[in-house]
Scaffold this motif. Structure first.
Motif, short mmCIF file in Angstrom:
data_model
loop_
_atom_site.label_atom_id
_atom_site.label_comp_id
_atom_site.label_asym_id
_atom_site.label_seq_id
_atom_site.Cartn_x
_atom_site.Cartn_y
_atom_site.Cartn_z
N ALA A 97 0.83 -1.24 -0.11
CA ALA A 97 -0.01 0.01 0.04
C ALA A 97 0.81 1.12 0.13
O ALA A 97 1.42 1.49 1.20
N LEU A 98 1.16 1.61 -1.28
CA LEU A 98 2.03 2.94 -1.42
C LEU A 98 1.68 4.16 -0.73
O LEU A 98 0.54 4.60 -0.60
N VAL A 99 2.69 4.71 -0.07
CA VAL A 99 2.52 6.30 0.59
C VAL A 99 2.33 7.15 -0.51
O VAL A 99 2.74 7.16 -1.76
N THR A 100 1.91 8.37 -0.29
CA THR A 100 1.91 9.58 -1.33
C THR A 100 2.98 10.62 -0.78
O THR A 100 2.88 11.05 0.45
N PRO A 101 4.14 10.46 -0.98
CA PRO A 101 5.28 11.27 -0.91
C PRO A 101 4.92 12.75 -1.03
O PRO A 101 4.36 13.14 -2.27
N PHE A 102 5.12 13.75 -0.26
CA PHE A 102 4.79 15.14 -0.37
C PHE A 102 6.22 16.02 -0.31
O PHE A 102 7.22 15.40 0.24
N LYS A 103 6.18 17.31 -1.08
CA LYS A 103 7.25 18.22 -0.93
C LYS A 103 6.89 18.84 0.52
O LYS A 103 5.84 18.88 1.13
N SER A 104 7.80 19.92 0.84
CA SER A 104 7.44 20.78 1.96
C SER A 104 6.26 21.56 1.77
O SER A 104 5.57 22.01 3.03
N GLU A 113 10.73 12.32 1.47
CA GLU A 113 10.96 13.69 2.37
C GLU A 113 9.91 13.35 3.40
O GLU A 113 8.75 12.73 3.24
N ASN A 114 10.03 13.74 4.84
CA ASN A 114 8.70 13.20 5.86
C ASN A 114 7.87 14.40 5.94
O ASN A 114 7.99 15.22 6.87
N TYR A 115 6.96 14.28 4.98
CA TYR A 115 5.80 15.44 5.42
C TYR A 115 4.36 14.62 5.19
O TYR A 115 4.29 13.61 4.43
N LEU A 116 3.48 14.89 6.04
CA LEU A 116 2.08 14.50 6.06
C LEU A 116 1.11 15.60 6.03
O LEU A 116 1.44 16.63 6.28
N LYS A 117 -0.03 15.14 5.63
CA LYS A 117 -1.13 16.28 5.67
C LYS A 117 -1.91 16.21 6.89
O LYS A 117 -2.32 15.16 7.23
N LEU A 171 3.47 20.45 0.71
CA LEU A 171 2.47 19.45 0.77
C LEU A 171 1.93 19.25 -0.65
O LEU A 171 0.99 18.75 -0.76
N SER A 172 2.71 19.52 -1.81
CA SER A 172 2.49 19.15 -3.15
C SER A 172 3.03 17.77 -3.47
O SER A 172 4.11 17.43 -2.48
N ILE A 173 2.49 16.99 -4.31
CA ILE A 173 3.07 15.61 -4.74
C ILE A 173 4.27 15.67 -5.12
O ILE A 173 4.73 16.37 -5.91
N ASP A 174 5.07 14.93 -4.69
CA ASP A 174 6.48 14.77 -4.77
C ASP A 174 6.70 13.75 -5.66
O ASP A 174 6.78 12.51 -5.54
N VAL A 175 6.53 14.06 -7.03
CA VAL A 175 6.49 12.99 -8.37
C VAL A 175 7.75 12.25 -8.23
O VAL A 175 7.75 11.04 -8.40
N ASP A 176 8.97 12.97 -8.17
CA ASP A 176 10.04 12.33 -8.26
C ASP A 176 10.38 11.00 -7.05
O ASP A 176 10.70 10.02 -7.51
N ALA A 177 9.75 11.50 -5.93
CA ALA A 177 9.99 10.47 -4.85
C ALA A 177 9.11 9.43 -5.10
O ALA A 177 9.16 8.44 -4.70
N LEU A 178 7.93 9.65 -5.65
CA LEU A 178 6.69 8.52 -5.91
C LEU A 178 7.55 7.48 -6.94
O LEU A 178 7.32 6.35 -6.83
#
Length: 291
Positions: A10-17, A266-270, A19-26
């Motif tokens: 179950a994939l996490v959704t990586p965010f940037k600082s 990176e360690n960001y959550l909504k 809180l936009s989607i971090d596409v590269d990390a995904l």
């Protein structure tokens, strides 16, 4: 291997600082799963923080996972909720291209009866162009989908092919495995009991910790599917402390802390979710360093 047997994550959704989607990390996350033996990917499940993603963000995640995966692993899409009519409409009109099955959680908050749960899943299965995997997680939904209800759905609704069973009750899981048709997939939704469920006749796991240790966890489940309990349990006991750690302050705070330590995201959550506490992060870092 047969589809949806083995280890799905179950994939996490990586965010940037911001809180936009971090596409590269995904993309990096998806590639790490493919490189390390995961059998399939689950997109926009609970672990993905799907409850706090906008429609546009969900479409972006779907598109980027499909792009990163490039047809290499089967993809399962999380489509669940407690408004049956809305789900029926979403499944009839939404963009499901590139996905091979739907994972749909039992209706939460409403607390339907077993008959209500049966009719809900029957309605969405009949509307869906893709096969449905049920998701039973009483800790989040406040209602338990009983084995008898799952068995009824398995036998009466052809488009329902399996269940992600996350009640955390190994006795219920064993009753379920014994009850349903042989080709119906009982998949663990609880990392700590994934191996015993597999050894008892389950088809593997949809995992959270699996994306943190994909090589080791997927190999453990493959050993379990082959009935090699001794070797599989060696790996289970090596990984098990990390399962307690990543769920100590809720999901996905723990797994995001672990993936951050491994340099994947990176360690960001909504909000309303927040990152793991400093103490927990240190404990997770220590485990990873000594794994």
């Amino acid at each position: 291997m047969e589809a949806f047997v083995g280890t799905g994550v179950a994939l996490v959704t990586p965010f940037k600082s911001d809180l936009s989607i971090d596409v590269d990390a995904l993309h990096k996350l998806v590639q790490s799963q493919i490189d390390n033996g995961i059998e399939y990917l689950v997109v926009l499940g609970t672990t993905a923080e799907s409850a706090t993603l906008s429609r546009e963000e969900k479409e972006l995640v779907k598109a980027e996972v499909k792009k990163a995966n490039n047809g290499r692993l089967p993809l399962v899409l999380g489509v669940g909720g407690n408004n049956t009519a809305s789900l029926v409409n979403e499944l009839q009109t939404g963009n499901l291209e590139g996905f091979e099955a739907i994972l749909s959680v039992s209706p939460y908050y409403n607390k339907p009866t077993q008959e209500g749960i049966f009719r809900h899943f029957k309605a969405i299965a009949e509307a869906s162009p893709l096969p449905i995997i049920l998701y039973n997680v009483p800790g989040r939904t406040a209602s338990n989908v009983l084995p008898e209800t799952v068995n009824r759905l398995a036998r009466e609704v052809p488009n329902i092919i399996g269940v992600k069973e996350a009640a955390g009750d190994i006795v219920q899981a064993m009753r379920l495995i014994n009850m349903v048709p042989e080709d119906f997939k009982v998949i663990s939704g609880d990392d700590m009991v994934a191996l015993p469920m597999t050894l008892a006749g389950g088809k593997g796991v949809i995992s959270v910790i699996g994306q943190g240790f994909p090589k080791e966890f997927s190999e453990m489940i493959r050993l379990g599917l082959k009935g090699d309990a001794k070797e599989a349990y060696k790996m289970h006991y090596k990984i098990a402390p990390s399962i307690d750690l990543i769920f100590a302050e809720g999901n996905p705070a723990g797994i995001k802390a672990l993936l951050t330590k491994k340099g994947i995201i990176e360690n960001y959550l909504k909000l309303p979710l927040v990152e793991a506490s400093e103490n927990l992060q240190k404990r997770i870092d220590h485990f990873v360093d000594n794994f």
